[in-house]
Design a protein around this motif. Structure first.
Motif, PDB file in Angstrom:
ATOM      1  N   LEU A  56      37.541  49.377 -25.637  1.00 38.94           N
ATOM      2  CA  LEU A  56      38.014  50.714 -25.306  1.00 38.94           C
ATOM      3  C   LEU A  56      38.630  51.432 -26.503  1.00 38.94           C
ATOM      4  O   LEU A  56      38.637  52.671 -26.548  1.00 38.94           O
ATOM      5  N   TYR A  57      39.132  50.642 -27.475  1.00 33.80           N
ATOM      6  CA  TYR A  57      39.883  51.306 -28.540  1.00 33.80           C
ATOM      7  C   TYR A  57      39.691  50.709 -29.933  1.00 33.80           C
ATOM      8  O   TYR A  57      40.137  51.302 -30.917  1.00 33.80           O
ATOM      9  N   SER A  58      39.020  49.571 -30.064  1.00 30.07           N
ATOM     10  CA  SER A  58      38.998  48.864 -31.337  1.00 30.07           C
ATOM     11  C   SER A  58      37.591  48.701 -31.909  1.00 30.07           C
ATOM     12  O   SER A  58      36.899  47.708 -31.605  1.00 30.07           O
ATOM     13  N   PRO A  59      37.131  49.636 -32.746  1.00 31.85           N
ATOM     14  CA  PRO A  59      35.827  49.473 -33.421  1.00 31.85           C
ATOM     15  C   PRO A  59      35.767  48.199 -34.264  1.00 31.85           C
ATOM     16  O   PRO A  59      34.695  47.603 -34.416  1.00 31.85           O
ATOM     17  N   LYS A  60      36.927  47.789 -34.800  1.00 32.81           N
ATOM     18  CA  LYS A  60      36.957  46.587 -35.622  1.00 32.81           C
ATOM     19  C   LYS A  60      36.565  45.359 -34.809  1.00 32.81           C
ATOM     20  O   LYS A  60      35.816  44.490 -35.288  1.00 32.81           O
ATOM     21  N   ASP A  61      37.050  45.273 -33.569  1.00 37.02           N
ATOM     22  CA  ASP A  61      36.675  44.150 -32.708  1.00 37.02           C
ATOM     23  C   ASP A  61      35.228  44.274 -32.246  1.00 37.02           C
ATOM     24  O   ASP A  61      34.526  43.261 -32.129  1.00 37.02           O
ATOM     25  N   ILE A  62      34.790  45.500 -31.959  1.00 34.74           N
ATOM     26  CA  ILE A  62      33.398  45.700 -31.557  1.00 34.74           C
ATOM     27  C   ILE A  62      32.459  45.191 -32.649  1.00 34.74           C
ATOM     28  O   ILE A  62      31.425  44.580 -32.363  1.00 34.74           O
ATOM     29  N   ALA A  63      32.824  45.429 -33.913  1.00 35.65           N
ATOM     30  CA  ALA A  63      31.990  44.978 -35.030  1.00 35.65           C
ATOM     31  C   ALA A  63      31.800  43.462 -35.010  1.00 35.65           C
ATOM     32  O   ALA A  63      30.741  42.946 -35.397  1.00 35.65           O
ATOM     33  N   LYS A  64      32.810  42.736 -34.541  1.00 38.96           N
ATOM     34  CA  LYS A  64      32.719  41.271 -34.494  1.00 38.96           C
ATOM     35  C   LYS A  64      31.757  40.799 -33.407  1.00 38.96           C
ATOM     36  O   LYS A  64      31.248  39.675 -33.471  1.00 38.96           O
ATOM     37  N   TYR A  65      31.511  41.646 -32.410  1.00 35.92           N
ATOM     38  CA  TYR A  65      30.674  41.235 -31.281  1.00 35.92           C
ATOM     39  C   TYR A  65      29.189  41.211 -31.635  1.00 35.92           C
ATOM     40  O   TYR A  65      28.365  40.850 -30.787  1.00 35.92           O
ATOM     41  N   ARG A  66      28.839  41.593 -32.881  1.00 36.66           N
ATOM     42  CA  ARG A  66      27.423  41.586 -33.275  1.00 36.66           C
ATOM     43  C   ARG A  66      26.863  40.171 -33.325  1.00 36.66           C
ATOM     44  O   ARG A  66      25.650  39.976 -33.302  1.00 36.66           O
ATOM     45  N   PHE A  67      27.752  39.177 -33.378  1.00 35.84           N
ATOM     46  CA  PHE A  67      27.315  37.775 -33.399  1.00 35.84           C
ATOM     47  C   PHE A  67      27.397  37.134 -32.016  1.00 35.84           C
ATOM     48  O   PHE A  67      27.173  35.932 -31.875  1.00 35.84           O
ATOM     49  N   LEU A  68      27.731  37.920 -31.012  1.00 34.53           N
ATOM     50  CA  LEU A  68      27.872  37.398 -29.645  1.00 34.53           C
ATOM     51  C   LEU A  68      26.507  36.997 -29.091  1.00 34.53           C
ATOM     52  O   LEU A  68      25.472  37.548 -29.459  1.00 34.53           O
ATOM     53  N   GLY A  69      26.499  36.026 -28.182  1.00 32.93           N
ATOM     54  CA  GLY A  69      25.251  35.610 -27.549  1.00 32.93           C
ATOM     55  C   GLY A  69      24.635  36.750 -26.744  1.00 32.93           C
ATOM     56  O   GLY A  69      25.346  37.528 -26.101  1.00 32.93           O
ATOM     57  N   ILE A  70      23.309  36.834 -26.749  1.00 29.47           N
ATOM     58  CA  ILE A  70      22.631  37.945 -26.075  1.00 29.47           C
ATOM     59  C   ILE A  70      22.836  37.886 -24.562  1.00 29.47           C
ATOM     60  O   ILE A  70      22.952  38.920 -23.890  1.00 29.47           O
ATOM     61  N   GLY A  71      22.917  36.669 -24.014  1.00 28.05           N
ATOM     62  CA  GLY A  71      23.133  36.530 -22.570  1.00 28.05           C
ATOM     63  C   GLY A  71      24.470  37.104 -22.138  1.00 28.05           C
ATOM     64  O   GLY A  71      24.560  37.797 -21.120  1.00 28.05           O
ATOM     65  N   ARG A  72      25.498  36.837 -22.917  1.00 27.34           N
ATOM     66  CA  ARG A  72      26.833  37.359 -22.603  1.00 27.34           C
ATOM     67  C   ARG A  72      26.863  38.879 -22.756  1.00 27.34           C
ATOM     68  O   ARG A  72      27.576  39.565 -22.020  1.00 27.34           O
ATOM     69  N   THR A  73      26.091  39.393 -23.694  1.00 25.50           N
ATOM     70  CA  THR A  73      26.050  40.850 -23.891  1.00 25.50           C
ATOM     71  C   THR A  73      25.313  41.532 -22.744  1.00 25.50           C
ATOM     72  O   THR A  73      25.751  42.585 -22.251  1.00 25.50           O
ATOM     73  N   ILE A  74      24.220  40.947 -22.306  1.00 27.45           N
ATOM     74  CA  ILE A  74      23.464  41.515 -21.177  1.00 27.45           C
ATOM     75  C   ILE A  74      24.323  41.512 -19.915  1.00 27.45           C
ATOM     76  O   ILE A  74      24.350  42.491 -19.158  1.00 27.45           O
ATOM     77  N   LEU A  75      25.048  40.416 -19.686  1.00 25.43           N
ATOM     78  CA  LEU A  75      25.948  40.348 -18.528  1.00 25.43           C
ATOM     79  C   LEU A  75      27.005  41.440 -18.614  1.00 25.43           C
ATOM     80  O   LEU A  75      27.351  42.075 -17.601  1.00 25.43           O
TER      81      LEU A  75
END
Length: 257
Positions: free
Chosen positions: A11-30
């Motif tokens: 909701l407020y942290s682009p810096k944390d969003i940038a870290k999510y680029r390595f997140l698993g695709i299944g967790r992102t789809i969910l």
């Protein structure tokens, strides 16, 4: 990191969003599925509330406020010698068994439901749809018959509403995934312009979390039934800004000496 923590930080942290680029695709789809579920809840609530209110008011109107009538051989008949207009919140109900009221007269009311001499006519913002009584010419209908019909609809409402919600959710989810996919492509272009190393699949993960803020904002606006002027434009601009800021947080590749 739990999905709730990701939701809050998105909701407020682009810096944390940038870290999510390595997140698993299944967790992102969910995550996208849950976001789309959140955005669908206000529509389901308002649809359920409107349907129940419409049925209850309909029963009251047909049994208590309209005069006794019969629809037979494709015509509406009653003992009334002039049209009756009942004003409700946001729309008018017009009853006319004399044939004096025309479709154009009903359109002038803006939002209206009309029982005319030979048809049932509905107008929404001066756009009308008519239903001829000749469809029921083999049946005789009175106030009590319509009351029974509305009661039967009320009985199956809790079966129909979940089915409508499933279709609405699937449609919303499909639009959500299309939106994320479009922004993922935009993210790749932004990364190239900012000299950041970002693959499409990583950009897709960033885009999935960048839509969080506008999704929550419009969830709240829908919940309180507030129309936001230029809502689609604002939605996409906020998504773009969050995506842009999160890509900026990605470290630039080191230049080899």
């Amino acid at each position: 990191m739990t999905i709730i923590q990701r939701f809050i930080k998105s909701l407020y942290s682009p810096k944390d969003i940038a870290k999510y680029r390595f997140l698993g695709i299944g967790r992102t789809i969910l995550y996208v599925f849950l976001l789309m579920l959140l955005s669908t809840i206000p529509s389901l609530y308002h649809l359920s509330k409107m349907s129940i209110q419409a049925l209850n008011e309909g029963k009251q109107i047909f049994m208590d406020e309209l005069p006794p009538f019969i629809i037979e051989n494709g015509e509406l008949t009653s003992n009334e010698s002039k049209p009756i207009i009942i004003k409700k919140d946001g729309f008018d109900i017009i009853f006319d068994s004399t044939g004096q009221t025309t479709e154009n007269d009903v359109r002038n009311h803006g939002n209206a439901i009309a029982l005319l001499k030979d048809e049932f006519f509905v107008v929404n913002n001066q756009t009308g749809q008519n239903f001829s009584y000749s469809t029921f010419q083999d049946n005789k209908m009175e106030n009590k018959d319509i009351d029974k019909f509305l009661t039967s609809i009320h009985g199956v409402l809790w079966i129909v509403l979940p089915i409508i919600f499933v279709f609405l959710y699937l449609f919303t989810a499909a639009l959500g995934f299309i939106k994320v996919s479009i922004f993922a492509g935009i993210g790749v272009l932004i990364a190239q312009a900012l000299n950041r190393k970002l693959q499409y699949r990583q950009s897709w993960r960033l885009a999935a979390h960048s839509i969080t803020l506008p999704t929550v904002f419009f969830f709240l606006m829908d919940a309180i039934k507030t129309v936001v002027p230029g809502g689609l434009f604002i939605n996409w601009i906020v998504c773009f800004i969050m995506l842009y800021l999160s890509i900026r947080e990605i470290p630039q590749p080191k230049i080899k000496a």
